[in-house]
Motif scaffolding. Structure first.
Motif, PDB file in Angstrom:
ATOM      1  N   UNK A   1       0.833  -1.191   0.000  1.00 23.85           N
ATOM      2  CA  UNK A   1       0.000   0.000   0.000  1.00 23.85           C
ATOM      3  C   UNK A   1       0.872   1.247   0.000  1.00 23.85           C
ATOM      4  N   UNK A   2       0.347   2.331  -0.568  1.00 25.33           N
ATOM      5  CA  UNK A   2       0.993   3.632  -0.480  1.00 25.33           C
ATOM      6  C   UNK A   2      -0.020   4.620   0.054  1.00 25.33           C
ATOM      7  N   UNK A   3       0.458   5.747   0.558  1.00 22.95           N
ATOM      8  CA  UNK A   3      -0.443   6.727   1.150  1.00 22.95           C
ATOM      9  C   UNK A   3      -1.176   7.507   0.065  1.00 22.95           C
ATOM     10  N   UNK A   4      -2.240   8.160   0.477  1.00 25.30           N
ATOM     11  CA  UNK A   4      -3.009   8.981  -0.448  1.00 25.30           C
ATOM     12  C   UNK A   4      -2.157  10.109  -1.003  1.00 25.30           C
ATOM     13  N   UNK A   5      -1.278  10.653  -0.174  1.00 24.23           N
ATOM     14  CA  UNK A   5      -0.403  11.753  -0.637  1.00 24.23           C
ATOM     15  C   UNK A   5       0.513  11.278  -1.754  1.00 24.23           C
ATOM     16  N   UNK A   6       1.038  10.068  -1.628  1.00 20.39           N
ATOM     17  CA  UNK A   6       1.895   9.532  -2.690  1.00 20.39           C
ATOM     18  C   UNK A   6       1.101   9.358  -3.982  1.00 20.39           C
ATOM     19  N   UNK A   7      -0.152   8.929  -3.853  1.00 21.55           N
ATOM     20  CA  UNK A   7      -0.975   8.693  -5.032  1.00 21.55           C
ATOM     21  C   UNK A   7      -1.292   9.977  -5.793  1.00 21.55           C
ATOM     22  N   UNK A   8      -1.167  11.102  -5.123  1.00 20.71           N
ATOM     23  CA  UNK A   8      -1.484  12.383  -5.761  1.00 20.71           C
ATOM     24  C   UNK A   8      -0.300  12.957  -6.550  1.00 20.71           C
ATOM     25  N   UNK A   9       0.863  12.394  -6.374  1.00 22.26           N
ATOM     26  CA  UNK A   9       2.043  12.912  -7.059  1.00 22.26           C
ATOM     27  C   UNK A   9       2.057  12.478  -8.522  1.00 22.26           C
ATOM     28  N   UNK A  10       2.599  13.346  -9.374  1.00 14.93           N
ATOM     29  CA  UNK A  10       2.757  13.021 -10.784  1.00 14.93           C
ATOM     30  C   UNK A  10       4.226  13.166 -11.163  1.00 14.93           C
TER      31      UNK A  10
END
Length: 334
Positions: free
Chosen positions: A17-26
């Motif tokens: 799993x990764x955090x929501x903040x990581x998922x927002x990065x491009x």
């Protein structure tokens, strides 16, 4: 981050799993390619293939130049013909196999992997890992910004008896006076930021996975080939990189899970090699503090031959960017 591809838009199912903040990065599409090097000796074939499938499935094809499997003279028959046959059929042209004619140990086996690698960035991994979606992009982005960084994925655990993934808290990697590496609390500066996606500056590395700029790694002398089997090379590299103008950091958004095995594949007397390598690192880099390492191992101080320090002094003084005066035994200049 600048606008670009979101690596989690189409995620591959994984136990990690990764955090929501990581998922927002491009991330940009224009990132350097990487050679992924796996070292193994008498590893289970299924575990090696799990690692290979994982890195293929979770790395953009245009960024993964090659996978290099370094066989450190395994005894297992299935790791010869069966492995060759499988990867040549499943991944033709992508997977290379390097076979050592004698058992070199993890440290020198990694150097053989570096020699075989052709991408500008090289990642070194144990052959019993699983990669998360989006593990490569944050690493390659940081590497593109500064090639003198040694980048460490955040490590999670794969339970050896169930293969269940256990996520670890974000941590830096430190060590005690015996130069045994361990997880430590991230620096206060990182904690104060409140940004769980930010790189964590770390003095050392656990050693099961790290990524380097291929050319820079060669310039600073690779891993110390005078160390035996494994143990201590991860601490020595951290000491050398920080004192020679580079840096080392953990990236929380780049996650790799690792099986912590109950039995190591090399010689049963691993403590001997860990002690030997720790004292070698202390003699080269720790000056008056090396006595603490001898005390930690409960052995008397030796009078060091100057050959070790002279070796790295020559390597370092041949590099323009390194602000050191090793001949006088000094540390980094202010």
């Amino acid at each position: 981050m600048s606008a670009g591809r979101n690596v989690y838009a189409v995620a591959v199912k994984s136990g990690l799993r990764v955090t929501q903040r990581c998922k927002q990065l491009t991330y940009s599409e224009d990132l350097p390619q990487i050679s992924v090097v796996f070292i193994f000796v008498n590893e289970a074939l299924s575990v090696i293939l799990r690692s290979v499938h994982s890195v293929v499935n979770h790395t953009p094809a245009h960024m993964l130049k090659e996978i290099i499997l370094v066989d450190d003279n395994s005894d297992s028959v299935e790791l010869k013909f069966n492995l060759d046959q499988y990867v040549n059929k499943r991944y033709p042209g992508l997977v290379k196999i390097v076979r050592n004619s004698k058992r070199e140990g993890l440290i020198r086996a990694r150097i053989h992997g570096w020699n075989a690698a052709t991408a500008p960035v090289v990642g070194f991994f144990d052959a019993h890992v699983e990669f998360n979606t989006g593990w490569a992009e944050p690493i390659l982005t940081r590497m593109k910004e500064d090639h003198t960084r040694i980048i460490l994925p955040a490590i999670d655990n794969i339970k050896y008896n169930t293969f269940e993934v256990q996520q670890y808290a974000n941590a830096a990697h430190g060590y005690n006076w015996g130069l045994w590496c361990m997880y430590i609390i991230p620096p206060q500066e990182w904690l104060d930021k409140g940004d769980e996606t930010a790189p964590i500056r770390t003095p050392a590395m656990i050693g099961c996975s790290f990524v380097v700029d291929r050319e820079y790694f060669g310039e600073i002398g690779l891993l110390d080939p005078g160390m035996e089997v494994y143990g201590g090379e991860n601490i020595e590299l951290g000491m050398r990189v920080w004192q020679c103008g580079g840096s080392m950091e953990v990236l929380p958004c780049a996650r790799v899970a690792h099986i912590e095995r109950t039995k190591k594949p090399y010689n049963n007397d691993i403590d001997y090699y860990a002690k030997r390598n720790a004292l070698r690192a202390a003699e080269v880099w720790m000056d008056e503090y090396k006595s603490h390492v001898y005390m930690a191992w409960n052995i008397p101080m030796n009078t060091c031959s100057p050959a070790l320090r002279r070796h790295w002094s020559i390597e370092i003084q041949n590099s323009d960017f390194i602000p050191l005066d090793l001949h006088t035994g000094g540390g980094a200049k202010a």
